[in-house]
Design a protein around this motif. Sequence first.
Motif, mmCIF file in Angstrom:
data_model
loop_
_atom_site.group_PDB
_atom_site.id
_atom_site.type_symbol
_atom_site.label_atom_id
_atom_site.label_comp_id
_atom_site.label_asym_id
_atom_site.label_seq_id
_atom_site.Cartn_x
_atom_site.Cartn_y
_atom_site.Cartn_z
ATOM 1 N N THR A 163 0.826 -1.214 0.000
ATOM 2 C CA THR A 163 0.000 0.000 0.000
ATOM 3 C C THR A 163 0.857 1.259 0.000
ATOM 4 N N THR A 164 2.102 1.143 0.514
ATOM 5 C CA THR A 164 2.949 2.320 0.685
ATOM 6 C C THR A 164 4.393 1.989 0.330
ATOM 7 N N ILE A 165 4.982 2.831 -0.533
ATOM 8 C CA ILE A 165 6.415 2.744 -0.845
ATOM 9 C C ILE A 165 6.998 4.137 -0.665
ATOM 10 N N TYR A 166 7.838 4.312 0.367
ATOM 11 C CA TYR A 166 8.539 5.569 0.600
ATOM 12 C C TYR A 166 10.031 5.325 0.389
ATOM 13 N N LEU A 167 10.543 5.764 -0.744
ATOM 14 C CA LEU A 167 11.964 5.618 -1.057
ATOM 15 C C LEU A 167 12.553 6.951 -1.487
ATOM 16 N N ASP A 168 11.995 8.053 -1.035
ATOM 17 C CA ASP A 168 12.532 9.352 -1.406
ATOM 18 C C ASP A 168 13.850 9.609 -0.671
ATOM 19 N N ASN A 169 14.775 10.238 -1.427
ATOM 20 C CA ASN A 169 16.105 10.579 -0.915
ATOM 21 C C ASN A 169 16.870 9.336 -0.463
ATOM 22 N N THR A 170 16.909 8.359 -1.368
ATOM 23 C CA THR A 170 17.649 7.122 -1.074
ATOM 24 C C THR A 170 18.617 6.776 -2.207
ATOM 25 N N THR A 171 18.984 7.749 -3.022
ATOM 26 C CA THR A 171 19.991 7.636 -4.103
ATOM 27 C C THR A 171 19.623 6.605 -5.174
ATOM 28 N N ILE A 172 18.345 6.367 -5.381
ATOM 29 C CA ILE A 172 17.935 5.462 -6.466
ATOM 30 C C ILE A 172 18.271 6.109 -7.800
ATOM 31 N N SER A 173 18.804 5.337 -8.733
ATOM 32 C CA SER A 173 19.137 5.852 -10.059
ATOM 33 C C SER A 173 18.593 4.895 -11.121
ATOM 34 N N GLY A 174 18.611 5.364 -12.364
ATOM 35 C CA GLY A 174 18.165 4.523 -13.467
ATOM 36 C C GLY A 174 16.674 4.650 -13.737
ATOM 37 N N VAL A 175 16.185 3.748 -14.583
ATOM 38 C CA VAL A 175 14.803 3.782 -15.050
ATOM 39 C C VAL A 175 13.908 2.969 -14.138
ATOM 40 N N SER A 192 10.835 10.979 -4.463
ATOM 41 C CA SER A 192 11.458 12.294 -4.671
ATOM 42 C C SER A 192 12.937 12.287 -4.307
ATOM 43 N N TYR A 193 13.652 13.282 -4.862
ATOM 44 C CA TYR A 193 15.057 13.518 -4.518
ATOM 45 C C TYR A 193 15.921 12.279 -4.721
ATOM 46 N N ASN A 194 15.820 11.717 -5.907
ATOM 47 C CA ASN A 194 16.695 10.635 -6.315
ATOM 48 C C ASN A 194 17.319 11.009 -7.658
ATOM 49 N N ASN A 195 17.811 10.037 -8.398
ATOM 50 C CA ASN A 195 18.344 10.284 -9.740
ATOM 51 C C ASN A 195 17.692 9.332 -10.734
ATOM 52 N N ILE A 196 16.364 9.239 -10.627
ATOM 53 C CA ILE A 196 15.610 8.385 -11.531
ATOM 54 C C ILE A 196 15.484 9.087 -12.882
ATOM 55 N N ILE A 214 7.281 12.315 -7.187
ATOM 56 C CA ILE A 214 8.456 11.935 -7.987
ATOM 57 C C ILE A 214 9.254 13.181 -8.361
ATOM 58 N N ASN A 215 9.127 14.202 -7.586
ATOM 59 C CA ASN A 215 9.745 15.496 -7.866
ATOM 60 C C ASN A 215 11.234 15.517 -7.547
ATOM 61 N N ASN A 216 11.904 16.529 -8.103
ATOM 62 C CA ASN A 216 13.305 16.839 -7.774
ATOM 63 C C ASN A 216 14.261 15.672 -8.034
ATOM 64 N N GLN A 217 14.168 15.074 -9.208
ATOM 65 C CA GLN A 217 15.164 14.080 -9.610
ATOM 66 C C GLN A 217 16.419 14.815 -10.087
ATOM 67 N N GLU A 218 17.567 14.276 -9.779
ATOM 68 C CA GLU A 218 18.838 14.957 -10.055
ATOM 69 C C GLU A 218 19.004 15.311 -11.531
ATOM 70 N N ALA A 237 -0.185 15.061 -6.743
ATOM 71 C CA ALA A 237 0.810 14.683 -7.740
ATOM 72 C C ALA A 237 1.908 15.732 -7.764
ATOM 73 N N TRP A 238 3.091 15.345 -7.304
ATOM 74 C CA TRP A 238 4.250 16.233 -7.303
ATOM 75 C C TRP A 238 5.220 15.767 -8.374
ATOM 76 N N LEU A 239 5.306 16.525 -9.467
ATOM 77 C CA LEU A 239 6.173 16.187 -10.591
ATOM 78 C C LEU A 239 7.202 17.279 -10.870
ATOM 79 N N GLN A 240 7.297 18.265 -10.003
ATOM 80 C CA GLN A 240 8.138 19.417 -10.270
ATOM 81 C C GLN A 240 9.629 19.067 -10.343
ATOM 82 N N LYS A 241 10.353 19.918 -11.052
ATOM 83 C CA LYS A 241 11.800 19.811 -11.200
ATOM 84 C C LYS A 241 12.225 18.484 -11.833
ATOM 85 N N ASN A 242 11.716 18.245 -13.041
ATOM 86 C CA ASN A 242 12.119 17.122 -13.874
ATOM 87 C C ASN A 242 12.332 17.635 -15.290
ATOM 88 N N GLN A 243 12.286 16.746 -16.266
ATOM 89 C CA GLN A 243 12.447 17.130 -17.671
ATOM 90 C C GLN A 243 11.245 16.666 -18.504
#
Length: 845
Positions: A163-175, A192-196, A214-218, A237-243
Amino acid sequence: MEAPTPHLLLFLLLAVSFLSASVADDGAAMLALAKSFRPTPSGWSTTSSTDCCKWSGVRCTSGRVVSINLEGLSLSGGLAPEISTLSELKSIAVQRNKLSGKIPSFAKLPSLQEIYMDENLFDGVETGAFAGLVSLQILSMSDNPEISAWSFPSELADSTSLTTIYLDNTTISGVLPDIFGSFASLQNLRLSYNNITGPLPPSLAKSSIQNLWINNQESGLSGTIEVLSGMTSLSQAWLQKNQFAGPIPDLSKSENLFDLQLRDNQLTGIVSPSLLPLGSLKNISLDNNKFQGPRPSFPSEVEKVTAEHNNFCTTKAGDPCSPQVMTLLAVAGGLGYPSMLADSWQGNDACGGWAYVTCDSGGKNVVTLNLGKHGFAGFISPEIAKLTSLKSIYLNDNNLTGVIPKELTSMANLQLIDVSNNNLTGDIPSFPPSVKFTHSPGNVLLGTKAGDSSTPGAGSKTNSSPGGSSGKNGGSKAPVIIGVIVAVLVFLAILVFVVYKFVMKKKYGKFRRTDPEKAGKIMVSDAASNGNGGGYANGHGGNNNFNALNSPSSGDNSDRFLLESGSVTIPMEVLRQVTNNFSEDNILGRGGFGVVYAGELHDGTKTAVKRMECSAMGNKGMSEFQAEIAVLTKVRHRHLVALLGYCVNGNERLLVYEYMPQGNLGQHLFEYATGRVTTKVDVYAFGVVLMEMITGRKALDDSLPDERSHLVTWFRRILINKENIPKALDQTLESDEESLESIHRVVELAGHCTARDPQQRPDMGHAVNVLGPLVEKWKPSCQEEEESFGIDVNNMSLPQALQRWQQNEGTSSMFHGDFSYSQTQSSIPPKPSGFPNTFDSNDGR
């Protein structure tokens, strides 16, 4: 009271022993945990775990540890890997401490439901740490910034109760893996705050996510946000600071969405409040994007709106754009609102320096729209017709699909329109004589139907040359299609000679001829066994050889017989019986020349009966029919469907083939091509066929490991080092020095034909040029009983063999005297300029 039986005592003893062992196992794990923490948690012991169920924060059931809660105790040290042996553990909570080291594996703990490890100093995650957690509901690991870069744990697909996945600011990268369709109960996803990077997975649309962070990806997620239109449960829905790019999708069905953060992206298009759930929306940020059109106006119920630094045509909310600007934005909308247009199409004056737009001398009206050669996708918007002063439209050399809007034919000032080199379909509109209309090359599916609606007007220019109608694309394209089909059939005949050198072996069986007397006996015998006597023969002009179809078959190709005539005539009465009177339930498919029906002969042989429609016949249709019989009765190969016979019944023409239970070639080849019918796709498909013949493998073999299952990908790796080629060959191929030289030529051709860049693929003329010399030099390695389909090719060139073949069967007239190998050869274009001379590692990447 009776004393317990010996069996009951033994059972109780075993149960107590098992329970004691289980408690002992939990005790060992708890003792290891106690030793891994610094300082030791209050009430815990590092010397004895006898009373571990009484330790602070530990809860047990039936002597088994089910919960550990050490939240916010300023603990350092690590988390002992022995925790993975607590098989009854349901919850572990160690958040807000200073724990370091690797997060251990929790794999296959069947009861584990909750993991809380937020705000720690962990520096890594064990591979597969969350595999097999079938009961997991909450995974909360936010704010562990010291973890070395890792990927989103795809093994969570096993945890269908999440029901819940909190992995923000845990240095996740890739697709992100496309696994979110597995989570029917997922409500909260914070990354949020990863490099996805990469796009949002399509499976998000199948989830019930309410809070999406999913905001603020590096580096920034990219692609469109179209997937949000399917996420109807969204509330935040937080999508800010992406491409992210492209327009805002229709979110009106997300009736609980109150907070939408889109700022600091590359979003384009017109912001239409009608696409948003205005009944629930409270906060929306649009700043620092490339939005176009009017500045949006929201009702007062939307409490906070920010939309600075965009490309709106007006500064005041609600003010309209000029009609010409809105029309051009509609054109851009058909193309998906490309970023390059959003960058240059700013302001409220289309004649104020907009790129790709030319206006008249007065600077008022657009007269030229030049959007060619930009690789745009999408479709041609009919809104272009509103640009009434437009004289020239260039849309060539893009990836446009869909139809050419008929509205364009009514543009009074239009003089030129170029849509060549796209993938358009549908009818070809009839433009006035004054319009120079170019739609070729490219657009191979455009205007394939006959009739007024599919042909240019009398004065239309279908090529780039000026002047009157060329007439090259007018009228029906059936003759062209027939010509292509006949050419393909002839090419198959040529290909057989090449295949014969490399593939035909005794293990595949040999087709041998028999004399008509022997064949007649087989037929009569079969007819008698079916109670038909000679009735069938009398029903079709007294021809007595049709029953060869019903001869017993052992399934071995060596037991099949070809009559001297090269074909077998089958009465219409038989075909009606085997297809259940051409029942709709027996239809296998429909083609350009008619309908294909499934049938079953009296001996159980399954067939496919192609019944050509009367409307498709005529002189050229008859030529096609005759050519197909002439060629397919001679072409015999394990990978090619065999023609069993034919029927002429009045105006009807029917062909009877072997049934293909696993589908046709196209169904397999197009698993690897784009599905778009172009000559470059045909060349790619031909290359796949060559690879299949060279290796003896299927194009896709799910029985092999992933790295070998896709033939083209595996073959490209082989080509990087040519020393690997002999190891990749079909075991049945001859591998002597002379053969290997020819095989290398075919291998190289297969590699070129399947080049990733379609422009690097040769045309079929080049393929024939490569294969032709191999056919010329071919000689059988040994003399056998085979007759090479009745033609002695030992001392013949390819042209001589073809001519002899036609003479033997009286088929040369089928081609109206127009076909000869020399003519075909002379029409073959040379290898295209820029095409590599050899296939090297760069081509194989």
